[in-house]
Every structure is written in structure tokens, then in C-alpha cells.
Design an enzyme around this catalytic site. Structure first.
Site, PDB file in Angstrom:
ATOM      1  N   SER A 166       0.693  -1.345  -0.205  1.00  0.00           N
ATOM      2  CA  SER A 166      -0.212   0.008   0.356  1.00  0.00           C
ATOM      3  C   SER A 166       1.070   1.075   0.523  1.00  0.00           C
ATOM      4  O   SER A 166       1.633   1.541   0.951  1.00  0.00           O
ATOM      5  CB  SER A 166      -1.053   0.121   1.353  1.00  0.00           C
ATOM      6  OG  SER A 166      -1.717   1.296   1.359  1.00  0.00           O
TER       7      SER A 166
ATOM      8  N   THR B 147      -5.218   2.483  -7.579  1.00  0.00           N
ATOM      9  CA  THR B 147      -6.092   2.264  -7.232  1.00  0.00           C
ATOM     10  C   THR B 147      -7.257   3.670  -7.696  1.00  0.00           C
ATOM     11  O   THR B 147      -6.490   4.895  -7.543  1.00  0.00           O
ATOM     12  CB  THR B 147      -6.818   2.981  -6.389  1.00  0.00           C
ATOM     13  OG1 THR B 147      -6.333   1.917  -5.459  1.00  0.00           O
ATOM     14  CG2 THR B 147      -8.177   2.986  -5.452  1.00  0.00           C
TER      15      THR B 147
ATOM     16  N   TYR C 179      -2.156   5.946  -5.077  1.00  0.00           N
ATOM     17  CA  TYR C 179      -3.062   6.697  -5.742  1.00  0.00           C
ATOM     18  C   TYR C 179      -2.572   7.902  -6.734  1.00  0.00           C
ATOM     19  O   TYR C 179      -1.071   8.783  -5.593  1.00  0.00           O
ATOM     20  CB  TYR C 179      -3.477   7.649  -4.241  1.00  0.00           C
ATOM     21  CG  TYR C 179      -4.282   6.760  -3.165  1.00  0.00           C
ATOM     22  CD1 TYR C 179      -5.643   6.495  -4.254  1.00  0.00           C
ATOM     23  CD2 TYR C 179      -3.540   6.203  -2.312  1.00  0.00           C
ATOM     24  CE1 TYR C 179      -6.616   5.301  -3.074  1.00  0.00           C
ATOM     25  CE2 TYR C 179      -4.866   4.753  -1.347  1.00  0.00           C
ATOM     26  CZ  TYR C 179      -6.476   4.797  -1.761  1.00  0.00           C
ATOM     27  OH  TYR C 179      -7.060   4.268  -0.784  1.00  0.00           O
TER      28      TYR C 179
ATOM     29  N   LYS D 127      -7.092  -0.406 -10.703  1.00  0.00           N
ATOM     30  CA  LYS D 127      -7.614  -1.043  -9.106  1.00  0.00           C
ATOM     31  C   LYS D 127      -8.912  -0.223  -9.019  1.00  0.00           C
ATOM     32  O   LYS D 127      -8.823   0.574  -8.404  1.00  0.00           O
ATOM     33  CB  LYS D 127      -7.104  -1.550  -8.423  1.00  0.00           C
ATOM     34  CG  LYS D 127      -7.715  -1.933  -6.509  1.00  0.00           C
ATOM     35  CD  LYS D 127      -6.621  -2.592  -5.952  1.00  0.00           C
ATOM     36  CE  LYS D 127      -7.538  -2.969  -4.434  1.00  0.00           C
ATOM     37  NZ  LYS D 127      -8.742  -1.970  -3.353  1.00  0.00           N
TER      38      LYS D 127
ATOM     39  N   HIS E 296     -13.210  -1.820  -3.171  1.00  0.00           N
ATOM     40  CA  HIS E 296     -12.618  -0.855  -2.525  1.00  0.00           C
ATOM     41  C   HIS E 296     -12.792  -1.841  -0.600  1.00  0.00           C
ATOM     42  O   HIS E 296     -12.995  -1.242   0.028  1.00  0.00           O
ATOM     43  CB  HIS E 296     -12.772   0.482  -1.583  1.00  0.00           C
ATOM     44  CG  HIS E 296     -11.783   0.975  -1.697  1.00  0.00           C
ATOM     45  ND1 HIS E 296     -10.157   1.622  -2.684  1.00  0.00           N
ATOM     46  CD2 HIS E 296     -10.763   0.912  -0.367  1.00  0.00           C
ATOM     47  CE1 HIS E 296      -9.957   2.310  -1.832  1.00  0.00           C
ATOM     48  NE2 HIS E 296      -9.982   1.665  -0.262  1.00  0.00           N
TER      49      HIS E 296
END
Length: 350
Positions: A106, A156, A130, A222, A246
Site C-alpha cells: 500500500s 486505485t 493513488y 484497481k 474497495h
């Protein structure tokens, strides 16, 4: 303690975690309808096994975007692993390496990507991103992921704003404890200041093109739930798609990912791998997803439950348990390989 299923890992994790931290990991947006739907939808699907096929030795390994995995289960990107265990993402990465599992690290990890990679030499790592309005900072993050040996970027795309998570609001959980931070957000160009993650409503397909020009790494999108967006993803050179809501943490009321999967698989038509996350809790769930066209699945919360229950050993136990369940279910379905699964082996409700 010998835990026989993922529910038992969750129960152990709940006992050990601070209640607010458990709620952060377990909770979702709004009434958590989508959180529940992700799991419940698998229960509505029935497997239709084949028999007398002499399966023999099983084959569960696969290669995704030049990364090898021993089973079609990836570690999904989840934030803040050091809330679950002091070693945090280091422990998760070591367990992933030991079980030959691809780990998606992440952007909001509590251990820097360089340190995650150093803790688990040889691990197959992807980096979740992100895209930030400051594209220069985004590019610095991409360069760090590349230098750490990450083999893909998982972007994402379902978070123009943060989901309204009522458990966190009720608990007053807004920030990490003072001794922790999102280490990937330290900006060397600004004196190692830790930047906030900016959710960016203006993010568009145009920005994906800018990211594509930054890197030669494969890009996985994603958060795709609509077939039209899957088609646009192909048109913009995406290397893989992850069907994801999510984990129910963004927009409540989104359909379960396993229900969304077949239409996206049909739209993609085999052009790129389609992955799925959301609600996978059994090896039989993995088989259902693969039979309906997924190349692999990713699991997030179960990994955190293993980490909280028993650190690195707990994560490895979760991943090994899922692989064992996949192998057992494959044999009972008359399949020698994960590639033998077909859509007619899943019965959908009328």
C-alpha cells in the site's frame, strides 16, 4: 493455536487489536451493505463439480505480469500494518515471500517500500498508488517503487473522495499514533516531510496517460466495476484490471465484486488479466472467481487478521490455509489445474 479457517483468525485478531483499530480494518462505508454483500454473494453461488477425471498432481501456480505466484491468491493493498503488529509490512512481506505470494504494498504502508523490499529479498512486490495532484511527487513515488524492485503499479481509481466510514467517525479515529506514519509519503524533495494522501476528484483518464509516460512498469487499474470503464482501461493501455469496490469502504451500495466480474470478463475478452478482490474467505470462493473468469483474487482483511493474531507466522498461516483449501476444492471439482475451471462449474441463482 491451530486455526482452521479465516473466521478464527479474525476472532483472534479482534481480541488483540485496539477496538478502534479493529473497526478501522473491519469497517466500511455507510451501513456496510457492500461489505456484507461481497461475502454473501459467494454463498449464493453453487459449485458444479466434475467427476471421474483422474486429476492426479495439482497445478495452482501462475504468472501474472511476469510475477510468479504459487497460488492464484495475492495480498491486496491494505494500509497501516503496524497497527496490527510492530513489524507491520515487513512481517507481511516475509510471509508473502515464504509462501510465494505476490504482495501489493500500500502507498499508505507504515513501512517504507525500500524497507519492505529489504526485509524480504526475492519477494514479488507490486506497489499500490493513488495518483496525486502533484505529479512530480507522484513520479518520485513511482521511481522509489521501481528502485525497490516492484514489478507493477496498482493504481486505485475508485477514490475521488474518501468514503464515509461511520465506525471511524464514532471512534474518533482520524490519524495514526504519533510513533507511526505513512512512510511512503515522506518527500525527500521537501526535507522528508510526510505529505497527506490527497483524494483527487479531478483525476481522469488523461492523468492515467501521464502516469503511463512516467514508467515502463505494467499498470493495473484497481476499482473497476463497470464494463464501459473496463473497455476504456484497455483503450488506455492498462496491463490488467482489478474488479474491486474497495472492500465496501468507499461507496456503500455498490454490487458485490463476484456479481460484477462476469460482465467485465466478457468486455475484456481475454485481452488482459482480470483480477478480483472483495469477500474472498474460502478456497471455494477462489474457485468460483476463477471459474467466472478471474485470473486470480486478492485478499486484504484476512491478511491483517493473520498479522494481528500471530505476526509473520499468522500471515503465512492464512496464505497457506487458502492455498490448501484451493487444492482440496480443485480435487473435489475434478480439476487438475486452476486452468481447468469453466463457467459452467458455477451455478448462479435464478
Amino acid at each position: 493455536m491451530d486455526r482452521r479457517n479465516l473466521r478464527e483468525f479474525e476472532a483472534a485478531a479482534r481480541e488483540r487489536l485496539d477496538p478502534a483499530h479493529y473497526d478501522y480494518f473491519a469497517g466500511g462505508a455507510g451501513d456496510e451493505v457492500t461489505v456484507r454483500a461481497n461475502e454473501a454473494a459467494f454463498g449464493r453461488l453453487g459449485l458444479v463439480p466434475r467427476v471421474l477425471r483422474g486429476t492426479g498432481k495439482l497445478q495452482t501456480d501462475l504468472t501474472l505480469l511476469e510475477s510468479r505466484a504459487a497460488a492464484p491468491v495475492l495480498v491486496a493493498p491494505t494500509a497501516f500494518h503496524r497497527l496490527a503488529d510492530p513489524e507491520g509490512e515487513r512481517a507481511t512481506a516475509r510471509a508473502a515471500a515464504a509462501t510465494e505470494t505476490i504482495m501489493i504494498v500500500s502507498m499508505a504502508a507504515t513501512v517504507a517500500i525500500e524497507d519492505v523490499a529489504a526485509a524480504a529479498p526475492g519477494a514479488e512486490l507490486w506497489f499500490q498508488l493513488y495518483v496525486q495532484p502533484d505529479l512530480a511527487f507522484t513520479e518520485r513515488l513511482v521511481r522509489r517503487a521501481e528502485a525497490a524492485g516492484c514489478r507493477a503499479l496498482v493504481v486505485t481509481v475508485d477514490s475521488p473522495v474518501l468514503g464515509r466510514r461511520e465506525r471511524d467517525l464514532r471512534n474518533g479515529f482520524h490519524d495514526l499514533p504519533d510513533h507511526l506514519c505513512c512512510e511512503n509519503l515522506r518527500d525527500g524533495a521537501r526535507g522528508d516531510r510526510v505529505r497527506p494522501i490527497v483524494m483527487w476528484p479531478e483525476l481522469s483518464w488523461e492523468h492515467l496517460g501521464a502516469l503511463r509516460r512516467m514508467t515502463g512498469l505494467p499498470i493495473v487499474l484497481k476499482g473497476i466495476t463497470h464494463p464501459a470503464d473496463a473497455r476504456l482501461a484497455l483503450d488506455h493501455g492498462t496491463s490488467a484490471i482489478m474488479v474491486s469496490n474497495h472492500g465496501g469502504r468507499q461507496l456503500d451500495g455498490v454490487a458485490a465484486t463476484i456479481d460484477l466480474l462476469p460482465d467485465i470478463v466478457a468486455e475484456v475478452g481475454g485481452a488482459v488479466p482480470v483480477l478480483l478482490d472483495g469477500g474472498v474467505r474460502r478456497g471455494t470462493d477462489v474457485l468460483k472467481a476463477l471459474a467466472l473468469g478471474a485470473a486470480a483474487v486478492a485478499v486484504g482483511r484476512p491478511v491483517v487478521w493473520g498479522l494481528a493474531a500471530d505476526g509473520e507466522r499468522g500471515v503465512a498461516a492464512v496464505l497457506e490455509l487458502l492455498r490448501a483449501e484451493v487444492e482440496h476444492a480443485l480435487t473435489l471439482c475434478g480439476c487438475a489445474s486452476i486452468h481447468d475451471l469453466e463457467p459452467d462449474m458455477v451455478r448462479r441463482p435464478c
